[in-house]
Design a protein around this motif. Structure first.
Motif, mmCIF file in Angstrom:
data_model
loop_
_atom_site.group_PDB
_atom_site.id
_atom_site.type_symbol
_atom_site.label_atom_id
_atom_site.label_comp_id
_atom_site.label_asym_id
_atom_site.label_seq_id
_atom_site.Cartn_x
_atom_site.Cartn_y
_atom_site.Cartn_z
ATOM 1 N N SER A 169 0.656 -1.107 0.163
ATOM 2 C CA SER A 169 -0.126 0.188 -0.002
ATOM 3 C C SER A 169 0.861 1.203 0.104
ATOM 4 C CB SER A 169 -0.914 -0.017 1.236
ATOM 5 O OG SER A 169 -1.832 -0.805 0.921
ATOM 6 N N ILE A 170 0.629 2.188 -0.846
ATOM 7 C CA ILE A 170 1.419 3.401 -0.922
ATOM 8 C C ILE A 170 0.314 4.406 -0.493
ATOM 9 C CG2 ILE A 170 2.419 5.224 -2.332
ATOM 10 C CD1 ILE A 170 2.824 3.011 -4.474
ATOM 11 N N ILE A 171 0.801 5.108 0.492
ATOM 12 C CA ILE A 171 -0.066 6.139 1.355
ATOM 13 C C ILE A 171 0.310 7.552 1.172
ATOM 14 C CG2 ILE A 171 -1.523 6.748 3.457
ATOM 15 C CD1 ILE A 171 -1.061 4.024 4.231
ATOM 16 N N GLU A 172 -0.351 8.218 0.488
ATOM 17 C CA GLU A 172 0.349 9.835 0.168
ATOM 18 C C GLU A 172 -0.355 10.653 1.160
ATOM 19 O OE1 GLU A 172 0.507 10.931 -4.079
ATOM 20 O OE2 GLU A 172 -0.002 12.960 -3.364
ATOM 21 N N ILE A 227 6.519 14.426 -3.498
ATOM 22 C CA ILE A 227 6.955 13.485 -4.211
ATOM 23 C C ILE A 227 5.769 13.106 -5.321
ATOM 24 C CG2 ILE A 227 7.737 11.040 -4.775
ATOM 25 C CD1 ILE A 227 9.586 11.655 -2.330
ATOM 26 N N GLY A 228 4.722 12.741 -4.753
ATOM 27 C CA GLY A 228 3.643 12.549 -5.441
ATOM 28 C C GLY A 228 3.566 11.503 -6.291
ATOM 29 N N ASP A 229 2.704 11.272 -7.237
ATOM 30 C CA ASP A 229 2.518 10.423 -8.377
ATOM 31 C C ASP A 229 2.238 8.893 -7.805
ATOM 32 O OD1 ASP A 229 2.403 9.129 -11.080
ATOM 33 O OD2 ASP A 229 4.747 8.691 -11.015
ATOM 34 N N SER A 230 1.384 8.851 -6.621
ATOM 35 C CA SER A 230 1.339 7.628 -5.961
ATOM 36 C C SER A 230 0.739 6.729 -6.885
ATOM 37 C CB SER A 230 0.270 7.826 -4.703
ATOM 38 O OG SER A 230 1.344 8.507 -3.791
ATOM 39 N N ALA A 231 -0.176 7.008 -7.730
ATOM 40 C CA ALA A 231 -1.097 5.937 -8.508
ATOM 41 C C ALA A 231 0.142 5.402 -9.587
ATOM 42 C CB ALA A 231 -2.098 6.706 -9.239
ATOM 43 N N GLY A 232 0.803 6.095 -10.221
ATOM 44 C CA GLY A 232 1.781 5.631 -11.113
ATOM 45 C C GLY A 232 2.800 4.824 -10.622
#
Ligand code: F6P
Length: 324
Positions: free
Chosen positions: A168-171, A229-234
């Motif tokens: 899981s990536i949590i932004e 940093i962002g771009d969690s979906a990618g």
């Protein structure tokens, strides 16, 4: 502008932060108890420019200490970046008889306050932002609530991530600062923390770590990714493609800005709001209220804005060690 303070104005500016109401309550009640008059200004500098001012009494700040958001409302005013807007804002202070102005907000709001001070307004800044990214202070109003909210969300995502054996990536928020990522990542026991101040953790490193941890029998993996940093979906797509581990991204977003402030945010905001009024009464102006090395202090806003800080490297290194 008059040196004798009889009427103060107060506004909240920039992104709202839990605890701003507690600071406002402290400003209003401290000022009233010292015999001053208080004018609330709606929608930050925008409201000042438009003349959205009203007289405040003690009752106006009843029942707000526990509330998130800001009862004064807030805005980001582009006009305060221009000389004409700054001049008009100073004229508005004069017109409404404001002898001292308390600005509760982040560093953008401090720049507005600094511009007003240059135009002769007695102004004091109180640090209100969930991002903790104001260089002169170790504490900003709202950070504590925001990281607790993020931590609780991470705990919940961990439950489902573990059940499904996923990554899981949590932004989390923070604009270009990684404080929320670092704190919530440590508190949430994350396997990796990505923040803009660090460049040693990249996707290749993450993919290698996931593979290594899976070989060691680890079934799930939590990555805290900072907004900077962002771009969690990618990132989720690329990690899944490279590791074969199902990966989901969650952007926590605005839920981190809302909610009832924690005890720390209520108490620190109260102390800072009261101190802002005291500084004005001491004849001080163009100061920023700060918390440094365990003490509530104040700095010249110019100096405050020039101070730099970053999340402590040592704590980041420790977080990496703990995550293995
Ligand atoms: O400064 C607080 C903050 O929530 C940042 O973390 C975020 O980058 C920004 O505000 C979002 O601002 P806005 O609500 O104006 O889009």
């Amino acid at each position: 502008m008059a040196n004798r303070i009889e009427t103060i104005g107060v506004l909240t500016s920039g992104g709202d932060a839990p605890g701003m109401n507690a600071a406002l309550r402290a400003v209003v009640r401290t000022a009233l108890s010292r015999g001053l008059e208080v004018k609330g200004i709606r929608r930050g500098f925008h409201g000042l420019l438009k003349g959205e001012l009203f007289d405040m009494n003690s009752h106006d700040v009843s029942e707000i200490i526990q509330c998130g958001g800001t009862i004064l409302q807030t805005a980001r005013s582009g006009r305060m970046h221009e000389e004409a807007g700054q001049k008009l804002a100073a004229e508005q202070c004069e017109k409404y008889g404001i002898d001292g102005l308390v600005v509760i907000g982040g560093d953008g709001s401090y720049r507005g306050a600094q511009a007003l001070a240059r135009h002769g307004v007695n102004v004091i800044g109180v640090p209100g932002t969930i991002d903790l990214d104001i260089g002169c202070t170790d504490y900003t109003i709202g950070f504590d609530t925001a990281v607790n909210t993020a931590m609780q969300a991470i705990d919940k995502i961990r439950d489902t991530s573990t059940s499904h054996e996923r990554c899981s990536i949590i932004e989390v928020m923070g604009r270009s600062a990684g404080y929320i990522a670092l704190w919530s990542g440590i508190a949430g026991g994350a396997e990796a923390i990505l923040m803009p101040e660090e460049d040693d953790v990249n996707e290749e490193y993450l993919i290698d770590s996931i593979r290594a941890m899976r070989n060691m029998g680890k079934k799930h993996f939590i990555i805290i990714n900072a907004e900077g940093i962002g771009d969690s979906a990618g990132m989720a797509e690329r990690i899944e493609a490279a590791t074969g581990m199902e990966t989901r991204a969650t952007i926590l977003g605005y839920l981190q800005r809302g909610g009832s402030p924690t005890c720390k945010d209520r108490v620190f905001a109260s102390i800072m709001g009261a101190k802002a009024v005291e500084l004005l009464l001491e004849g001080k102006s163009n100061r920023a209220v700060c918390f440094q090395k365990g003490e509530f202090v104040d700095f010249d806003i110019e100096q405050a804005l020039s101070m730099k800080k970053r999340p402590p490297e040592k704590i980041y290194d420790m977080a990496q060690e703990l995550s293995v």
